[in-house]
Design a protein around this motif. Sequence first.
Motif, short mmCIF file in Angstrom:
data_model
loop_
_atom_site.label_atom_id
_atom_site.label_comp_id
_atom_site.label_asym_id
_atom_site.label_seq_id
_atom_site.Cartn_x
_atom_site.Cartn_y
_atom_site.Cartn_z
N GLY A 1 30.05 8.05 2.83
CA GLY A 1 29.99 8.63 1.39
C GLY A 1 30.98 7.90 0.61
O GLY A 1 31.22 8.37 -0.53
N THR A 2 31.67 6.86 0.92
CA THR A 2 32.63 6.26 0.24
C THR A 2 32.17 5.26 -0.73
O THR A 2 32.75 4.72 -1.58
CB THR A 2 33.73 5.57 1.10
N TYR A 3 30.84 5.11 -0.63
CA TYR A 3 30.23 4.10 -1.66
C TYR A 3 29.63 5.19 -2.59
O TYR A 3 28.72 6.16 -2.15
CB TYR A 3 29.17 3.12 -1.10
N PRO A 4 29.18 5.03 -3.85
CA PRO A 4 28.31 5.79 -4.80
C PRO A 4 26.70 5.85 -4.04
O PRO A 4 26.38 4.95 -3.51
CB PRO A 4 28.19 4.96 -6.16
N LEU A 5 26.40 7.14 -4.14
CA LEU A 5 25.13 7.42 -3.42
C LEU A 5 23.95 6.89 -4.40
O LEU A 5 23.74 7.64 -5.41
CB LEU A 5 25.16 8.93 -3.07
N PRO A 6 23.18 6.15 -4.04
CA PRO A 6 22.05 5.53 -4.95
C PRO A 6 20.85 6.77 -4.98
O PRO A 6 20.78 7.30 -3.79
CB PRO A 6 21.49 4.48 -4.18
N ARG A 7 20.07 6.80 -5.89
CA ARG A 7 19.10 7.59 -6.07
C ARG A 7 17.59 7.25 -5.79
O ARG A 7 16.97 6.62 -6.44
CB ARG A 7 19.16 8.52 -7.22
N PHE A 8 17.44 6.79 -4.18
CA PHE A 8 16.35 6.44 -3.79
C PHE A 8 15.10 7.21 -3.88
O PHE A 8 15.29 8.15 -3.57
CB PHE A 8 16.57 5.99 -2.13
N LYS A 9 14.30 6.70 -4.57
CA LYS A 9 12.98 7.43 -5.16
C LYS A 9 12.41 8.15 -3.93
O LYS A 9 11.97 9.50 -3.97
CB LYS A 9 11.93 6.80 -5.67
N ASN A 10 12.22 7.43 -2.76
CA ASN A 10 11.36 8.23 -1.70
C ASN A 10 12.19 8.51 -0.50
O ASN A 10 11.80 8.69 0.84
CB ASN A 10 10.18 7.23 -1.17
N LEU A 11 13.66 8.81 -0.82
CA LEU A 11 14.53 9.33 0.38
C LEU A 11 14.08 10.53 0.86
O LEU A 11 13.64 11.39 -0.18
CB LEU A 11 15.88 9.22 -0.06
#
Length: 321
Positions: free
Chosen positions: A121-131
């Motif tokens: 969690g130390t990197y910004p969390l991308p909003r992967f569409k199909n996660l």
Amino acid sequence: MVDLVYGMGITDIVRDFPAHFSMLTKYLSIKLFKSKPFIYGSADIINICNLHCSHCYWWKTRRNEKDELSVEDWRKLIKNTFKKHHVYVVTLVGGEPLMRQEVVETFCEEMPRRICVVTNGTYPLPRFKNLYFYWVSLDGTEQIHDSIRGKGAYAKTKKNILDYIAGPSRNGKPAWKDIWITMTINSMNYKTIEGLIEEWKGTINKIGFQFHTPFDDNDPLWLPFGENRSKVVDKIIELRKRYPDFIMNTEKQLQLMKGTWGGTKTTPIDCPSWAILSLDHKGKTKHPCCIGSSDSNALKPICEKCGVGCYSILVAQGLKN
């Protein structure tokens, strides 16, 4: 939308009916015919991490190899392994998987809504569409977490979680439903369990607990079986009754953690290690389980002291080797 099964509502279950049907038939084949199909998957998609956490199994088996599989290599592997065996969900780990977002995206494209990402969690969390969702590792409240993962790690992770939650909904669900916390309990952090729950309940979706598994009999982070560990388990069970929709572990799984349940020395006995297809960063199968290694000469986890959540939940569900 009501969450029925591991964060999925009715519409999710109906939409992904083929995957759920395949899962059901596998369980029936195990029960009726003693078969041993792959149910879940795990992939170390990167051989690098930005942290060096004191309790992490990955550093104990990591090989100093710089070359990694390309996106297309992973795409082929996904088709020839996880999709070929109709694996239900694949968990992406590392190293730190968010250092290879293009690989995460590839998994999400090939297996939509069937991919979880374990991240520090130390990197910004991308909003992967199909996660499916994120498993964010927090090892206790801020001071203890930082003593394990490095000064400032907790504040970074917390900010990235809150930034993600503040964003728009994804696939019709509020963003907080995408965030699950995983805590690995050890001799340093077990007193912070309730504090971590109190800080995050009502903010993120769920929290899951497992226990540190040693690779060495003298590992000071292992919380020994006995009165103290049993009290920790009983406390989590008590908290689960208070927050049944927040703590995801079952009582049966937690009770297993009071003693030996998985195997003898470094050999799985009751543990259904066959149920999870685990690949390392080169696409090679890891043994004896997902925290092991494809290198036969590498250190092995001590099965009789195992506290790994993904296998203990299967044993609690009646699946044994």
